[in-house]
Design a protein around this motif. Sequence first.
Motif, PDB file in Angstrom:
ATOM      1  N   LEU A 169      -7.252  44.525 -14.849  1.00  0.00           N
ATOM      2  CA  LEU A 169      -7.155  44.205 -13.419  1.00  0.00           C
ATOM      3  C   LEU A 169      -6.389  45.304 -12.673  1.00  0.00           C
ATOM      4  O   LEU A 169      -6.790  45.723 -11.590  1.00  0.00           O
ATOM      5  N   VAL A 170      -5.301  45.773 -13.279  1.00  0.00           N
ATOM      6  CA  VAL A 170      -4.484  46.816 -12.646  1.00  0.00           C
ATOM      7  C   VAL A 170      -5.296  48.106 -12.524  1.00  0.00           C
ATOM      8  O   VAL A 170      -5.351  48.715 -11.442  1.00  0.00           O
ATOM      9  N   ARG A 171      -5.954  48.515 -13.620  1.00  0.00           N
ATOM     10  CA  ARG A 171      -6.716  49.777 -13.575  1.00  0.00           C
ATOM     11  C   ARG A 171      -7.886  49.675 -12.598  1.00  0.00           C
ATOM     12  O   ARG A 171      -8.260  50.644 -11.963  1.00  0.00           O
ATOM     13  N   ARG A 172      -8.441  48.497 -12.472  1.00  0.00           N
ATOM     14  CA  ARG A 172      -9.598  48.306 -11.583  1.00  0.00           C
ATOM     15  C   ARG A 172      -9.212  48.430 -10.109  1.00  0.00           C
ATOM     16  O   ARG A 172      -9.985  48.920  -9.295  1.00  0.00           O
ATOM     17  N   LEU A 184     -10.384  37.180 -15.049  1.00  0.00           N
ATOM     18  CA  LEU A 184      -9.234  37.943 -15.551  1.00  0.00           C
ATOM     19  C   LEU A 184      -7.933  37.225 -15.185  1.00  0.00           C
ATOM     20  O   LEU A 184      -7.003  37.164 -15.980  1.00  0.00           O
ATOM     21  N   MET A 185      -7.893  36.690 -13.974  1.00  0.00           N
ATOM     22  CA  MET A 185      -6.690  35.960 -13.550  1.00  0.00           C
ATOM     23  C   MET A 185      -6.447  34.742 -14.427  1.00  0.00           C
ATOM     24  O   MET A 185      -5.303  34.411 -14.749  1.00  0.00           O
ATOM     25  N   ARG A 186      -7.535  34.075 -14.819  1.00  0.00           N
ATOM     26  CA  ARG A 186      -7.385  32.913 -15.725  1.00  0.00           C
ATOM     27  C   ARG A 186      -6.778  33.369 -17.056  1.00  0.00           C
ATOM     28  O   ARG A 186      -5.913  32.697 -17.613  1.00  0.00           O
ATOM     29  N   ALA A 187      -7.257  34.527 -17.543  1.00  0.00           N
ATOM     30  CA  ALA A 187      -6.738  35.059 -18.815  1.00  0.00           C
ATOM     31  C   ALA A 187      -5.270  35.477 -18.669  1.00  0.00           C
ATOM     32  O   ALA A 187      -4.471  35.281 -19.589  1.00  0.00           O
ATOM     33  N   ILE A 188      -4.919  36.024 -17.502  1.00  0.00           N
ATOM     34  CA  ILE A 188      -3.520  36.435 -17.262  1.00  0.00           C
ATOM     35  C   ILE A 188      -2.607  35.207 -17.281  1.00  0.00           C
ATOM     36  O   ILE A 188      -1.500  35.249 -17.815  1.00  0.00           O
ATOM     37  N   LYS A 189      -3.105  34.102 -16.736  1.00  0.00           N
ATOM     38  CA  LYS A 189      -2.315  32.861 -16.776  1.00  0.00           C
ATOM     39  C   LYS A 189      -2.018  32.468 -18.219  1.00  0.00           C
ATOM     40  O   LYS A 189      -0.977  31.889 -18.511  1.00  0.00           O
ATOM     41  N   ASN A 243       4.355  38.146 -13.563  1.00  0.00           N
ATOM     42  CA  ASN A 243       5.506  37.285 -13.814  1.00  0.00           C
ATOM     43  C   ASN A 243       5.271  35.837 -13.409  1.00  0.00           C
ATOM     44  O   ASN A 243       5.868  34.932 -13.964  1.00  0.00           O
ATOM     45  N   ASN A 244       4.426  35.640 -12.406  1.00  0.00           N
ATOM     46  CA  ASN A 244       4.192  34.266 -11.941  1.00  0.00           C
ATOM     47  C   ASN A 244       2.719  34.065 -11.574  1.00  0.00           C
ATOM     48  O   ASN A 244       2.372  33.923 -10.407  1.00  0.00           O
ATOM     49  N   PRO A 245       1.843  34.059 -12.586  1.00  0.00           N
ATOM     50  CA  PRO A 245       0.408  33.977 -12.277  1.00  0.00           C
ATOM     51  C   PRO A 245      -0.018  32.648 -11.664  1.00  0.00           C
ATOM     52  O   PRO A 245      -1.109  32.543 -11.112  1.00  0.00           O
ATOM     53  N   SER A 246       0.871  31.644 -11.736  1.00  0.00           N
ATOM     54  CA  SER A 246       0.488  30.337 -11.171  1.00  0.00           C
ATOM     55  C   SER A 246       0.421  30.376  -9.646  1.00  0.00           C
ATOM     56  O   SER A 246      -0.067  29.420  -9.030  1.00  0.00           O
ATOM     57  N   ILE A 247       0.899  31.460  -9.021  1.00  0.00           N
ATOM     58  CA  ILE A 247       0.766  31.558  -7.550  1.00  0.00           C
ATOM     59  C   ILE A 247      -0.697  31.738  -7.147  1.00  0.00           C
ATOM     60  O   ILE A 247      -1.059  31.548  -6.004  1.00  0.00           O
ATOM     61  N   TRP A 248      -1.538  32.146  -8.105  1.00  0.00           N
ATOM     62  CA  TRP A 248      -2.995  32.261  -7.846  1.00  0.00           C
ATOM     63  C   TRP A 248      -3.605  30.876  -7.992  1.00  0.00           C
ATOM     64  O   TRP A 248      -3.589  30.278  -9.072  1.00  0.00           O
ATOM     65  N   LYS A 249      -4.081  30.331  -6.889  1.00  0.00           N
ATOM     66  CA  LYS A 249      -4.676  28.995  -6.904  1.00  0.00           C
ATOM     67  C   LYS A 249      -6.192  29.143  -6.786  1.00  0.00           C
ATOM     68  O   LYS A 249      -6.712  29.293  -5.686  1.00  0.00           O
ATOM     69  N   GLU A 250      -6.827  29.097  -7.921  1.00  0.00           N
ATOM     70  CA  GLU A 250      -8.278  29.318  -7.946  1.00  0.00           C
ATOM     71  C   GLU A 250      -9.033  28.237  -7.180  1.00  0.00           C
ATOM     72  O   GLU A 250     -10.040  28.509  -6.525  1.00  0.00           O
ATOM     73  N   GLU A 251      -8.487  27.009  -7.244  1.00  0.00           N
ATOM     74  CA  GLU A 251      -9.187  25.886  -6.605  1.00  0.00           C
ATOM     75  C   GLU A 251      -9.262  26.043  -5.086  1.00  0.00           C
ATOM     76  O   GLU A 251     -10.079  25.407  -4.431  1.00  0.00           O
ATOM     77  N   LYS A 252      -8.401  26.905  -4.513  1.00  0.00           N
ATOM     78  CA  LYS A 252      -8.459  27.112  -3.058  1.00  0.00           C
ATOM     79  C   LYS A 252      -9.654  27.976  -2.660  1.00  0.00           C
ATOM     80  O   LYS A 252      -9.967  28.124  -1.485  1.00  0.00           O
TER      81      LYS A 252
END
Lengths: 200, 107
Positions: free
Chosen positions: A30-33, A15-20, A65-74
């Motif tokens: 994601l919010v409702r979950r 979902l985070m990838r889609a939000i990006k 507003n800033n989904p790039s703060i989620w770093k999936e690779e970490k």
Amino acid sequence: MEGPMGYSDETDESLMRAIKGGKHQAFSILVRRHTDRFFKTAYRLCGQVQEAEDMVQNAFLKIWNNPSIWKEEKGAKFTTWFYRILINQNIDRMRAKKPVAVDDAYLHSFADDRTTPEAALLEAREQQLIERALGSLPERQRTAITLCFYEEQSNAQAAQIMGVKVKALESLLMRAKAGLKVFMQENSARQKSKEVRHGT
Amino acid sequence: MEHRPDDIETFIMSRAPAPQASKDLSERIIHAAMTSPRPKTISWIEQLRQAFILPVPRMAIAASVVALLAVGFSGHFNTPVQTHQEKTVTDYEFTMVLDVFDDEQSL
């Protein structure tokens, strides 16, 4: 094209990838979950219903507003990462000189479930005491207690959320318990002296 | 949990459960996100490119004319200038020659 419920079975991470990619649908799911769960965490951290709602809303808006703060690779899970956002928001809130508060209205409504008014009053007082005791702890100790006791995270998970080693987390828990013990002793001493004064 | 139960732990666990969030909290969050303009994220390459962009073509032309004039004038005033150091060395060398001449005369 994704259907109206196209993302409902997706993991938080996808979902985070889609939000990006700007997908509103993924954000809504994601919010409702997670809103209810993280609202409770925020409430445990700050002690106020309104503040907790603001914290959760700000955290989700930050993601949108800033989904790039989620770093999936970490490799951190979404929930672990979101806990961190909430904890940081609570630190910012406390830096703005907003202490941990006691939501008396909620505590009284919780205590009202007791059978008699006396029992309800006793319960409300007990809950106020717990809130004051937890509120007297330094922020990191309170966070450690919240994660390990109320969020039921293991020590390793809580340490990962707080960005510390497990030993450091255990030390925070030990100091928090010692602090609570001191608070309880001081409180009972105060109570006794009050009783003596009223007795004379 | 990985904790040994004791009095303090019983005390901690006797805390009232957290209240429920407002029923419309998640919808309010979604609405707030959808109605606020989402800031556009730009890459560092784009940021660097934008730093060199002049706002209007007229400014670019004016900047070029000024730059050309500056280059032209710098060529015009670029005449050789004798430095203090060069002059000193020349004087020193001249003195040495005179000294040698005087020595030869005295012989």
